[in-house]
Enzyme design. Structure first.
Site, mmCIF file in Angstrom:
data_model
loop_
_atom_site.group_PDB
_atom_site.id
_atom_site.type_symbol
_atom_site.label_atom_id
_atom_site.label_comp_id
_atom_site.label_asym_id
_atom_site.label_seq_id
_atom_site.Cartn_x
_atom_site.Cartn_y
_atom_site.Cartn_z
ATOM 1 N N LYS A 95 3.829 0.487 10.260
ATOM 2 C CA LYS A 95 3.833 1.759 9.539
ATOM 3 C C LYS A 95 3.547 2.921 10.476
ATOM 4 C CE LYS A 95 3.139 0.403 4.881
ATOM 5 N NZ LYS A 95 1.908 -0.137 4.308
ATOM 6 N N ARG A 101 5.496 -13.187 9.445
ATOM 7 C CA ARG A 101 6.405 -12.067 9.257
ATOM 8 C C ARG A 101 7.591 -12.232 10.193
ATOM 9 N NH1 ARG A 101 2.660 -8.253 11.264
ATOM 10 N NH2 ARG A 101 2.970 -7.159 9.305
ATOM 11 N N GLU A 111 0.869 -1.171 0.000
ATOM 12 C CA GLU A 111 0.000 0.000 0.000
ATOM 13 C C GLU A 111 0.909 1.225 0.000
ATOM 14 O OE1 GLU A 111 -2.267 0.765 3.508
ATOM 15 O OE2 GLU A 111 -3.627 2.144 2.487
#
Length: 803
Positions: free
Chosen positions: A292, A282, A34
């Site tokens: 983020k 992850r 994104e």
RNA sequence: UGGCCCGUGGUGGAAUUGGCAACACGUCUGGCUCUGGACCAGAAGAUUCCAGGUUCGAAUCCUGGCGGGCCAACCA
């Protein structure tokens, strides 16, 4: 195909798909960031996975900006992301793609879903929707708008698209299941109204699709075969599949979309290829945060100088830090791919960085913390230019165009590293101290004769003599000094500012147990050294050269210099430390010699009556007399253990199956064992099992009368479960009869033993666990037909006979 | 009385599907060396979350338990 010894589970899936001819062997992955932030080390492993897997199997990867939220996304991020991926060394298929390219197709797909009665316009407010949703334990309440007519839904949705409503007035929802245990399936939202300008589509769309809706359909449109994402999307997979199965690809008019390779017919779910989602865990790096939000906070609150601050775990930050792309790729390969929660130690990254840098960086000398040295017997005013190689012998891969050597000036006054001199040297100190001779790297041997101290006792200058016969580092008499230290000539060296970056956080898991990360922020994450002295050769080198400062570490020349510190005004030179050299000196301290022991396990008290499975079956028996009667019969008449009786009587099907098999006349306990321990192991779904109770009975009677070995019986059982059949026939046709002939087994054992001399040796030296290995080999040689107990006995006899 | 996922040396992870608990990082020895780097040789470190069970043999199969993660944004 597999170059590696083993495959991670993703590669295993891809390899299996290729082997089975799925998608005609085609592999198309995608990386879908994104554009609302910079790529970081966590993304790097996703990038390496997606692009790496595709490349390894002759496939391709698309880069798709997942830009479905106009309020947070920005074209600057698009550029930064693309730049970072290219820098990492990967090439994407065609041009950069955007989810926003597919807004039109998505809209048409949604229209069709409404026509199919699979989606509806809901007019509840945001908070109402939240309230209606229920909790993980309670189902959702239906919206009063859930049963609007198709016509009304169509009308409303078109008006939403035409901008007839205000933000938040309506949403489009998929009509799935309000009571679904998976919250993602409780009529998820597909579109929201947002009168916002999108950086690519401008004001053409007042409605924007949500992730779950846009992502899977984008995969379908692009023809993605393997859609790889992180673990937190596991629940979303069910919805991903649902959307794929309830859309009609032909409605998307895919041919009109640039780069679209997917598609399909007008039937529900006829996507070809049909994309599948797979999830991996992850990677969490010690001492870093990567969310983020946190990263953005660090930038906004000016804890760092920007997204590319060398302390940031962003690709851009690491690049500025001097970490080569190769090191990041090596690191990602090293840490692998898995599904378990993890915490990667920072040393693994450091290792990958040194591994990449060691074999290609030129060596120069730089003194970070200078101490003045005067060579008393060296003539005042004299200068010699000594030849010094840029690369040690083990560097095979120097950068193109670099000379092999450079000249370094030697004179009467030098600087050495303050830490390389000690008045009271600790044990094993190999550097300079009064009365000791050391080698100046690429220079002369010097011996310390005296020191000058200030009033506090601090050494301000070291006095030495040099041996003129040891020019450029070796003595004619072959003597070797205790150590070698680096130096620069005081009159010729250039001063530079050095930025020593350290980890940004002082805790391995910075967000653990704190409200705000400022609590764990490392206040000393940047140390700026002003008076460092470097050999003059660096001045003429290209900017952004990475060096190894000998004995100190890897440093990169930084041209951007917004570290916040004053730049050295004289030379304007700024260097950033990428990583220090591995340093085994001074590391050893008490308690570091052994690996820490695992914490003592807390003794867990025996739990009483928490047997939930047992309780459930108990309850079933209480309400079902058939089960109760079966249980009683199993324990009383058949003398089965309570455990077996309990498990066998968990359902009427199970009881009937057991009784039917028992009717063939086999031993009750043996049968019970097989039903519980073996049949369950090979058939994960009893409904679809082709196994007949009579067949199982027949199989077990073969075991009972020693016609076949247990191991053979297990393989036959697998066959019975998948395709049914008569065990006697299978055994006969395939020749699976048991081997119990002592001579024959003895011969096979002899052969196996002869074939594995080193294992025999190790066994006889005491590694008795190898007995199992030999039994296994013999079993393999006889296709499991041998009697294992007999094999074991003979193997042991044979092995011990040799001693 | 929710669903899904995951537990293997300090760390990341293999184990070809029931047969020698790999490998890498880190740690420690020693060697070599004009870098206390690199390189070379070696070592230590594991009750495979626990408890039962099946088996000649279990990290792997069965039963039960424990621990951790994710999910109820008009974020992705």
């Amino acid at each position: 195909m597999s170059k590696h010894g083993h495959l991670d589970f993703i590669r295993q899936i891809v390899e299996d798909d290729i082997a089975s001819g799925k998608h005609g062997g085609r592999v198309l992955t995608r990386f879908p960031p994104e554009p609302n932030g910079f790529l970081h080390i966590g993304h790097a492993s996703a990038v390496c996975l997606n692009f790496g897997v595709a490349a390894e199997y002759g496939g391709r990867t698309t880069l798709r900006m997942d830009d479905t939220n106009p309020t947070t996304e920005d074209p600057d991020y698009v550029d930064a992301i693309a730049r970072d991926i290219a820098w990492l060394g990967f090439e994407w298929e065609g041009g950069v793609r955007y989810a926003s390219d597919y807004f039109g197709a998505l809209y048409k797909l949604a229209l069709q879903m409404i026509k199919d009665g699979l989606a509806y316009v809901d007019s509840l407010s945001e908070t109402e929707i939240r309230e209606y949703r229920g909790t993980v334990k309670e189902p959702s309440r239906p919206s009063p708008y859930r049963d609007r007519s198709i016509k009304e839904n169509l009308d409303l949705f078109k008006k939403m698209r035409d901008g007839a409503f205000q933000d938040g007035e309506h949403v489009l929802r998929a009509k799935i299941d309000l009571a679904a245990p998976n919250m993602k399936m409780r009529d998820p939202l597909m579109y929201r109204i947002r009168h916002a300008s999108h950086y690519r589509t401008g004001n053409t769309w007042p409605i924007y699709p949500f992730y779950d809706w846009a992502h899977g359909q984008s995969d379908g449109i692009e023809g993605i075969t393997h859609s790889i994402c992180t673990l937190e999307f596991q629940d979303n997979r069910e919805l991903y599949d649902w959307f794929i199965e309830h859309t009609r690809p032909a409605c998307a008019e895919i041919d009109a979309i640039p780069g679209a390779e997917g598609g399909g017919g007008s039937n529900l779910g006829s996507w070809n290829p049909r994309p599948r989602q797979y999830e991996f865990a992850r990677r969490n790096l010690d001492y870093t945060v990567v969310s983020k939000r946190r990263l953005l906070e660090l930038v906004r609150e000016e804890h760092v100088a920007g997204w590319d601050d060398p302390r940031m775990p962003t690709i851009a930050g690491m690049r500025r830090r001097g970490i080569p792309a190769e090191a990041i790729r090596t690191f990602c390969g090293q840490i692998g791919v898995g599904k378990a929660d993890n915490r990667i130690s920072i040393e693994t990254l450091d290792w990958a960085v040194r591994e990449a840098l060691n074999l290609r960086t030129p060596r120069v000398m730089g003194v970070l913390d200078p101490l003045r040295v005067v060579i008393e017997n060296y003539p005042e005013g004299e200068v010699e230019w000594l030849k010094a190689p840029y690369f040690p012998q083990d560097v095979h891969d120097p950068p193109e165009g670099w000379p092999q050597t450079r000249k370094i000036p030697f004179s009467r006054t030098l600087y050495i590293e303050c830490g390389d001199f000690s008045l009271q040297p600790p044990a094993r100190f190999q550097r300079l101290t009064v009365g000791r001779e050391v080698r100046l790297r690429h220079g002369y041997f010097v011996t310390c004769t005296d020191v000058i101290q200030d009033e506090t006792g601090t050494v301000t200058e070291v006095r030495c003599t040099y041996d003129p016969d040891t020019r450029e580092g070796s003595a004619p008499d072959g003597r070797k000094p205790s150590g070698t230290i680096h130096w620069v000539s005081a009159d010729h060296s250039v001063s530079a500012q050095i930025c020593l970056y350290d980890r940004l956080f002082s805790s391995p898991d910075p967000m653990a147990g704190v409200e705000d990360f400022s609590e764990t922020l490392n206040p000393n994450s940047l140390e700026v050294l002003q008076g460092a002295q470097l050999e003059p050769s660096v001045v003429d080198d290209p900017p952004e050269t990475t060096y190894q400062f000998e004995r100190v570490g890897y440093f990169v020349r930084d041209q951007t210099t917004d570290s916040g510190a004053e730049v050295d005004t004289e030379t304007n030179l700024v260097f950033t430390r990428t990583v220090a050299l591995r340093d085994t000196w001074g590391k050893s301290s008490p308690g570091r010699h052994t690996s820490p022991k695992r914490d003592e396990k807390v003794e867990i008290l025996p739990l009483v009556g928490v047997d939930s499975g047992f309780k459930e079956r108990e309850k079933a028996r209480a309400s079902n007399p058939i089960l109760k009667a079966a249980y009683d019969r199993f324990t009383a008449d058949l003398k089965l253990t309570e455990d077996l009786a309990d498990l066998l009587s968990n359902s009427e099907d199970s009881v009937t199956f057991y009784e039917d098999a028992l009717a063939t006349g086999v031993d009750s306990a043996l049968l019970a064992n097989w039903v519980i321990h073996e049949v369950r192991g090979v058939s994960d779904d009893n409904q679809t099992s082709a196994l007949k109770p009579e067949a199982l009975g027949a199989l077990i009677s073969l075991v009972e009368d020693h016609s076949i070995s247990r191991a053979v019986a297990k393989t036959v059982l697998t066959q019975l479960v998948t395709s049914g059949g008569d065990p006697r026939e299978i055994v006969e046709v395939e020749g699976l009869g048991r081997i119990a002939d002592v001579e024959m087994i003895r011969n096979i054992v002899a052969q196996v033993v002869d074939e594995h001399p080193s294992e025999v040796k190790r066994f006889q030296e005491g590694q008795i666990s190898l007995a199992g290995f030999f039994v296994g080999q013999v079993m393999k040689a006889t296709s499991n037909r041998a009697d294992p107990a007999m094999v074991k006995k003979i193997v042991e006899e044979r092995l011990h006979a040799g001693t």
